[in-house]
Design a protein around this motif. Structure first.
Motif: not given
Length: 150
Positions: A28, A69, A94, A107, A120-127
């Motif tokens: 990421c 989470y 962000n 992301s 899309q920081s949360r999406l990158a973190y969750e991944r």
């Protein structure tokens, strides 16, 4: 042994865009504060070097992330052993207003008014978080930080 790398790629006025690699694979984008020769508290990215990663379950942002989470959170991923820095975590955000020396997951990115931002920081973190926590829990691992094309 896992190889975790933070490679700094570009600078804005007060921001730095980095890439995070896990075992040689791009994971990421990361957003950091500016690279500075002399540290300005809360406005300087960590220096180049190799730093131990650990799961911090006792400090700082754990309560918020445990609420956000409840199943996934195992502790904040802390970058430890950085001279003149403390409580440096890889986390969500962000803009450089969301960090005080901590790398922020993203992301994708954009350059806005000469400053980098990540989205899309949360999406990158969750991944990426589950991958990093498995590695950190299983072995002693370091984050290698380098300034690449600057």
């Amino acid at each position: 042994m896992a190889l975790i790398e933070l490679k700094r790629m570009a600078q804005g006025k007060s921001s730095t865009l980095s890439h995070l690699y896990v075992n040689g694979i791009f994971a990421c984008y990361l957003l950091e504060d500016a690279i500075r020769k002399t540290k300005v508290p809360g406005k300087t990215c960590i220096p180049e070097g190799s730093y131990k990663l650990l799961l911090n379950t006792w400090g700082g942002m754990n309560l918020d992330y445990r609420k956000r989470y409840p199943i996934m959170h195992k502790g904040m991923i802390e970058i430890s052993g950085i001279p003149n820095f403390k409580s440096v975590y890889l986390h969500i955000g962000n803009t450089i207003n969301d960090t005080a020396g901590c790398p922020l997951f993203g992301s994708w990115y954009n350059l806005v008014n000469d400053e980098f931002e990540v989205y899309q920081s949360r999406l990158a973190y969750e991944r990426i978080y589950p991958v990093l926590t498995r590695i950190v829990a299983a072995e002693s691992v370091h984050l290698t930080v380098t300034n690449q094309h600057l």
